[in-house]
Design an enzyme around this catalytic site. Structure first.
Site, PDB file in Angstrom:
ATOM      1  CD  GLU A   1      21.881  39.589  17.545  1.00  0.00           C
ATOM      2  OE1 GLU A   1      21.781  39.821  16.323  1.00  0.00           O
ATOM      3  OE2 GLU A   1      22.606  40.271  18.300  1.00  0.00           O
TER       4      GLU A   1
ATOM      5  CD  GLU B   1      26.046  39.066  20.034  1.00  0.00           C
ATOM      6  OE1 GLU B   1      25.997  40.154  19.398  1.00  0.00           O
ATOM      7  OE2 GLU B   1      25.727  37.968  19.547  1.00  0.00           O
TER       8      GLU B   1
END
Length: 500
Positions: free
Chosen positions: A173, A304
């Site tokens: 991320e 995710e």
């Protein structure tokens, strides 16, 4: 009557076992209390790993485990988690709950956990706050079999032989908690960092995963692919093996996500609609990847995904502990069907997370352990691992409440295993109506049929007081027909049918 057509002669792509992958982060009670209790715990364990949890995970054939994060990965300095436990550095987990992280679960413990489960390893490296040297030395520590400072250090810490790293993520991320980078900047940083993730074992390649987009940030995918494929020589084609995608099913808003257990029909269908958005994300990100990688050598890695609700009342907000109902079971079935149907590009997925966090397989409370409805769906779907996806089409209709909350009633995916057995998995999101299904099998005659199902009411869940409310049940409602098979799929259910 819904019509399902399956062409047993058309194999489309391989369904990688890694599509059913898992994710464990140093977050809440996922690692500590969930997976790891330490060697001196009264809870039965092997080298600190909970025996009951490990056995449950082995039973669903967990194929790969991602660790140590998540946002935690880009603040994780691996040398803090090696050596004698009493001398390991303590730190504050600034991302999740502000609790003390004592680093008693580190590199050696992770590989021991994966050894016990029997799964592949997916390590997420620290790009956000770590150096190229730190990442390079970690890879050397884990995988180099020879004389070197890091290999010697590994031996000093009790493990002479190297481990196998199957996948290595370069940051996490990085558009957010991993450094708030712009995509062009990350793409160039990725090129630099991955250079030093070396394959010390000439017979085993570490597959490198680049940080991909947050949900529908298509610009990120475009610019990272552009940066990584610019000025590439034939010798450099192994620079990227996968590009990640993160998408969570959040029923309401990020500020108020809604309860995991107390919800109405409107919330049910809203959740189903939001989770089905995954298909659009896969299609649109895939189209961008196709511009640079038309042969689909770079896998989409959905590392995710899952539901995200408000935490259970009375628990630490930073621990992300939530219950798990039939709503989560349907979300799991829908997404696994989608990943199967797009397995030409989707090569791995890692549900968030394995134990005690978000849409988990397992919940623990002291010495007690329960399997969630999501666990039981993964149990049904393990039959797809390493199979060939078959061409299939299904007639559906829109169900739900009002125009805003309408979704297709049914989803499916079909595969064939090495023994020629067809595996059909279907979901029915309708809360009230069962649907008769007529399945036409092209190129195959139905022989022996076995079926099993996960079904219940929308708020049904397993608790420590009633741990078996939701589970896998036998299903005997499938009949062979002249053209194939017929059955009626109950409301609010996930169904697996095996046809020999």
């Amino acid at each position: 009557m819904a019509k399902l057509v399956i062409d047993a002669n058309r194999k489309l792509s391989k369904i990688n076992k890694e599509i059913q992958g898992q994710f464990s982060e140093h977050l809440g009670r996922c690692i500590y209390e969930g997976l790891y209790v330490g060697e001196n715990s009264d809870i039965p364990n092997v080298n600190g790993m909970r025996t009951d949890v490990v056995e449950a995970l082995k039973n669903i054939k967990v194929p790969v485990l991602r660790w140590p994060g998540g946002c935690f990965a880009d603040e994780y300095h691996w040398k803090d988690g090696i050596g004698p436990k009493e001398s390991r550095k303590k730190m504050i987990n600034t991302n999740w709950g502000g609790v003390v992280e004592d680093n008693s679960f580190g590199t050696h413990e992770f590989f021991e956990l994966c050894r016990q489960i029997g799964c592949e390893t997916y390590i997420n490296g620290n790009m956000g706050s770590g150096t190229v040297q730190e990442m390079s030395e970690w890879v050397e520590y884990m995988t180099f079999d020879g004389v070197s400072p890091m290999a010697d250090l590994r031996a000093e810490n009790g493990h002479e032989k190297p481990w196998t790293v199957d996948f290595f993520g370069i940051g996490n991320e990085n558009w957010g908690c991993g450094g708030n980078m712009n995509p062009e900047f990350y793409g160039n940083m990725y090129r630099r960092y991955q250079t030093f993730v070396r394959d010390y074992d000439g017979n085993k390649k570490i597959r490198k995963i680049a940080c991909g987009a947050n949900s529908d940030d298509y610009e990120w995918t475009q610019e990272v692919m552009k940066a990584c494929f610019r000025r590439i020589s034939p010798q450099q084609h192994g620079m990227m093996d996968g590009l990640s995608l993160h998408y969570y099913t959040v029923p309401e808003t990020w500020d108020h996500k809604g309860s995991a257990t107390e919800f109405a029909e409107k919330d049910w269908y809203k959740t189903m609609k939001k989770t089905m958005y995954m298909e659009e994300l896969i299609r649109r990100h895939s189209a961008i990847m196709d511009q640079y990688d038309p042969d689909k050598k770079v896998g989409m890695i959905v590392d995710e995904w899952g539901t995200w609700y408000d935490v259970e009342p009375g628990t630490n907000p930073g621990f992300l502990y939530q219950q798990n109902t039939m709503r989560d079971a349907l979300v799991a079935g829908i997404n696994l069907n989608l990943f199967n149907k797009h397995s030409d590009r989707v090569k791995m997925a890692n549900i968030a997370q394995m134990v005690n966090v978000l849409q988990s397989m397992i919940l623990t409370e002291g010495e007690k352990m329960i399997k969630t409805p999501t666990y039981h769906v993964f149990d049904l779907y393990q039959v797809h691992q390493e199979n060939d996806l078959l061409a299939s089409s299904l007639e559906t209709e829109q169900v739900g409440l009002e125009d805003e909350y309408m979704v297709p009633n049914l989803t499916e995916s079909v595969s064939v295993d090495a023994n020629g057995v067809l595996h059909i998995t279907m979901t029915n999101v309708d809360l009230e109506k069962a649907y008769p299904v007529e399945a036409v099998l092209l190129g195959k005659e139905a022989g022996e049929i076995k079926a099993e199902i996960v079904t219940g009411h929308m708020q049904d869940k397993n608790t420590f007081e009633e741990p078996e409310t939701v589970g896998v049940q036998g299903f005997d409602g499938v009949q062979a027909t002249k053209e194939g098979i017929s059955f009626t799929i109950p409301a609010c259910s996930v169904l697996h049918i095996a046809v020999k």
